[in-house]
Write a protein that holds these residues in place. Structure first.
Motif, PDB file in Angstrom:
ATOM      1  N   ALA A  16      17.889 -12.726 -11.401  1.00 49.32           N
ATOM      2  CA  ALA A  16      16.727 -12.495 -10.550  1.00 49.32           C
ATOM      3  C   ALA A  16      16.321 -11.024 -10.608  1.00 49.32           C
ATOM      4  O   ALA A  16      17.169 -10.136 -10.736  1.00 49.32           O
ATOM      5  N   TYR A  17      15.025 -10.787 -10.529  1.00 48.27           N
ATOM      6  CA  TYR A  17      14.505  -9.425 -10.583  1.00 48.27           C
ATOM      7  C   TYR A  17      14.870  -8.690  -9.299  1.00 48.27           C
ATOM      8  O   TYR A  17      14.614  -9.170  -8.199  1.00 48.27           O
ATOM      9  N   LYS A  18      15.484  -7.532  -9.440  1.00 47.53           N
ATOM     10  CA  LYS A  18      15.839  -6.707  -8.293  1.00 47.53           C
ATOM     11  C   LYS A  18      14.943  -5.480  -8.312  1.00 47.53           C
ATOM     12  O   LYS A  18      14.966  -4.700  -9.257  1.00 47.53           O
ATOM     13  N   LYS A  19      14.157  -5.334  -7.264  1.00 44.63           N
ATOM     14  CA  LYS A  19      13.185  -4.248  -7.193  1.00 44.63           C
ATOM     15  C   LYS A  19      13.897  -2.914  -6.961  1.00 44.63           C
ATOM     16  O   LYS A  19      14.667  -2.767  -6.026  1.00 44.63           O
ATOM     17  N   PRO A  20      13.644  -1.902  -7.819  1.00 49.87           N
ATOM     18  CA  PRO A  20      14.281  -0.602  -7.625  1.00 49.87           C
ATOM     19  C   PRO A  20      13.695   0.149  -6.426  1.00 49.87           C
ATOM     20  O   PRO A  20      12.598  -0.147  -5.956  1.00 49.87           O
ATOM     21  N   GLU A  21      14.430   1.141  -5.969  1.00 52.33           N
ATOM     22  CA  GLU A  21      14.009   1.933  -4.808  1.00 52.33           C
ATOM     23  C   GLU A  21      12.698   2.674  -5.073  1.00 52.33           C
ATOM     24  O   GLU A  21      11.898   2.878  -4.172  1.00 52.33           O
ATOM     25  N   ALA A  22      12.462   3.078  -6.317  1.00 50.86           N
ATOM     26  CA  ALA A  22      11.229   3.791  -6.651  1.00 50.86           C
ATOM     27  C   ALA A  22      10.003   2.915  -6.398  1.00 50.86           C
ATOM     28  O   ALA A  22       8.979   3.392  -5.899  1.00 50.86           O
ATOM     29  N   LEU A  23      10.103   1.630  -6.731  1.00 53.41           N
ATOM     30  CA  LEU A  23       8.978   0.726  -6.479  1.00 53.41           C
ATOM     31  C   LEU A  23       8.803   0.456  -4.989  1.00 53.41           C
ATOM     32  O   LEU A  23       7.680   0.281  -4.513  1.00 53.41           O
ATOM     33  N   LYS A  24       9.900   0.456  -4.235  1.00 55.01           N
ATOM     34  CA  LYS A  24       9.785   0.313  -2.788  1.00 55.01           C
ATOM     35  C   LYS A  24       9.070   1.526  -2.192  1.00 55.01           C
ATOM     36  O   LYS A  24       8.272   1.394  -1.262  1.00 55.01           O
ATOM     37  N   ALA A  25       9.322   2.712  -2.756  1.00 56.09           N
ATOM     38  CA  ALA A  25       8.616   3.919  -2.320  1.00 56.09           C
ATOM     39  C   ALA A  25       7.134   3.820  -2.665  1.00 56.09           C
ATOM     40  O   ALA A  25       6.273   4.255  -1.888  1.00 56.09           O
ATOM     41  N   LEU A  26       6.806   3.233  -3.820  1.00 54.71           N
ATOM     42  CA  LEU A  26       5.405   3.027  -4.201  1.00 54.71           C
ATOM     43  C   LEU A  26       4.716   2.077  -3.233  1.00 54.71           C
ATOM     44  O   LEU A  26       3.575   2.312  -2.826  1.00 54.71           O
ATOM     45  N   GLU A  27       5.385   1.010  -2.828  1.00 50.29           N
ATOM     46  CA  GLU A  27       4.798   0.075  -1.869  1.00 50.29           C
ATOM     47  C   GLU A  27       4.592   0.740  -0.509  1.00 50.29           C
ATOM     48  O   GLU A  27       3.599   0.484   0.174  1.00 50.29           O
ATOM     49  N   ALA A  28       5.520   1.624  -0.109  1.00 48.29           N
ATOM     50  CA  ALA A  28       5.340   2.371   1.144  1.00 48.29           C
ATOM     51  C   ALA A  28       4.148   3.316   1.036  1.00 48.29           C
ATOM     52  O   ALA A  28       3.361   3.468   1.987  1.00 48.29           O
ATOM     53  N   LEU A  29       3.965   3.938  -0.142  1.00 41.34           N
ATOM     54  CA  LEU A  29       2.809   4.803  -0.376  1.00 41.34           C
ATOM     55  C   LEU A  29       1.516   3.993  -0.317  1.00 41.34           C
ATOM     56  O   LEU A  29       0.511   4.443   0.241  1.00 41.34           O
ATOM     57  N   TYR A  30       1.546   2.778  -0.876  1.00 42.63           N
ATOM     58  CA  TYR A  30       0.377   1.907  -0.837  1.00 42.63           C
ATOM     59  C   TYR A  30      -0.006   1.575   0.608  1.00 42.63           C
ATOM     60  O   TYR A  30      -1.171   1.611   0.974  1.00 42.63           O
ATOM     61  N   MET A  31       1.007   1.252   1.438  1.00 49.17           N
ATOM     62  CA  MET A  31       0.718   0.919   2.833  1.00 49.17           C
ATOM     63  C   MET A  31       0.175   2.125   3.594  1.00 49.17           C
ATOM     64  O   MET A  31      -0.741   1.992   4.408  1.00 49.17           O
ATOM     65  N   ALA A  32       0.712   3.312   3.345  1.00 47.12           N
ATOM     66  CA  ALA A  32       0.202   4.524   3.997  1.00 47.12           C
ATOM     67  C   ALA A  32      -1.241   4.790   3.577  1.00 47.12           C
ATOM     68  O   ALA A  32      -2.090   5.146   4.406  1.00 47.12           O
ATOM     69  N   ASP A  33      -1.528   4.598   2.286  1.00 50.12           N
ATOM     70  CA  ASP A  33      -2.892   4.772   1.789  1.00 50.12           C
ATOM     71  C   ASP A  33      -3.823   3.733   2.405  1.00 50.12           C
ATOM     72  O   ASP A  33      -4.961   4.039   2.767  1.00 50.12           O
ATOM     73  N   HIS A  34      -3.346   2.507   2.551  1.00 41.12           N
ATOM     74  CA  HIS A  34      -4.154   1.429   3.137  1.00 41.12           C
ATOM     75  C   HIS A  34      -4.459   1.727   4.604  1.00 41.12           C
ATOM     76  O   HIS A  34      -5.578   1.507   5.075  1.00 41.12           O
ATOM     77  N   ARG A  35      -3.474   2.238   5.334  1.00 39.79           N
ATOM     78  CA  ARG A  35      -3.703   2.594   6.748  1.00 39.79           C
ATOM     79  C   ARG A  35      -4.718   3.726   6.878  1.00 39.79           C
ATOM     80  O   ARG A  35      -5.530   3.743   7.800  1.00 39.79           O
ATOM     81  N   GLN A  36      -4.664   4.671   5.951  1.00 44.05           N
ATOM     82  CA  GLN A  36      -5.606   5.800   5.995  1.00 44.05           C
ATOM     83  C   GLN A  36      -7.023   5.348   5.650  1.00 44.05           C
ATOM     84  O   GLN A  36      -7.986   5.788   6.255  1.00 44.05           O
TER      85      GLN A  36
END
Length: 195
Positions: A16-36
């Motif tokens: 199974a694909y295990k998402k690395p921490e770097a991609l989790k940081a990218l998703e957090a950046l996406y959510m912050a950008d979406h909120r802004q």
């Protein structure tokens, strides 16, 4: 007596694909950008874009989105040329529609061996070649030499974690406050002289 056929052995499933921490940081950046961008949207209505890096296409999209959300400019470069359909369609005697002929690929008008991503980071040209399993061609090696000779940066990226670590080592913003001597515009000196 009837013998049942042997059951073929199934292929071993991929892990199974295990998402690395770097991609989790990218998703957090996406959510912050979406909120802004959409401050009036309620939290329960927000959805996060899913990022992956297990294919060349998804890795390219992840890098481009990361750079654009980080305040830089990044775009995908299409170097595959284009397909021109030269087939002819006609109706035969029996009333059936038939197609004769094939199309052809026209070469790109860009430079051979161009990188997959062209980016500008803090005023510097960065070319990023996404390589999952394949190797650089001779045209790509010549292109890399030309970019580096012109003062640009050329990267070969195989996964998002590799790119994220390179970015943090070279361009990440410091997380601690600036010291007095690090102020770029001498704002403290201006405030002191105004008094």
């Amino acid at each position: 007596m009837y013998q049942l056929p042997e059951i073929p052995v199934k292929k071993k499933p991929r892990p199974a694909y295990k998402k690395p921490e770097a991609l989790k940081a990218l998703e957090a950046l996406y959510m912050a950008d979406h909120r802004q961008r959409y401050p009036n949207m309620p939290e329960y209505a927000r959805t996060c874009k899913k990022y992956r890096d297990d294919s060349s296409n998804s890795l390219t999209k992840s890098i481009i989105d990361f750079l654009n959300m980080s305040g830089h400019l990044a775009e995908r470069i299409n170097t595959c040329g284009r397909y021109v359909d030269q087939s002819q369609t006609f109706t035969d005697v029996l009333g059936k529609t038939r197609t004769i002929g094939t199309g052809q690929w026209l070469p790109t008008s860009g430079i051979r061996g161009s990188a997959d991503i062209s980016a500008t980071i803090n005023g510097r040209s960065v070319k990023i070649e996404v390589k999952q399993k394949d190797k650089q061609s001779e045209d790509q090696k010549r292109y890399q030499q030309r970019i580096e000779a012109a003062g640009g940066i050329y990267l070969i990226v195989r996964n998002f974690t590799e790119f994220y670590e390179w970015y943090n080592a070279n361009y990440a913003v410091a997380t601690e406050p600036q010291k007095y001597n690090q102020c770029i515009d001498n704002q403290y000196n201006k405030n002191e002289s105004d008094q």
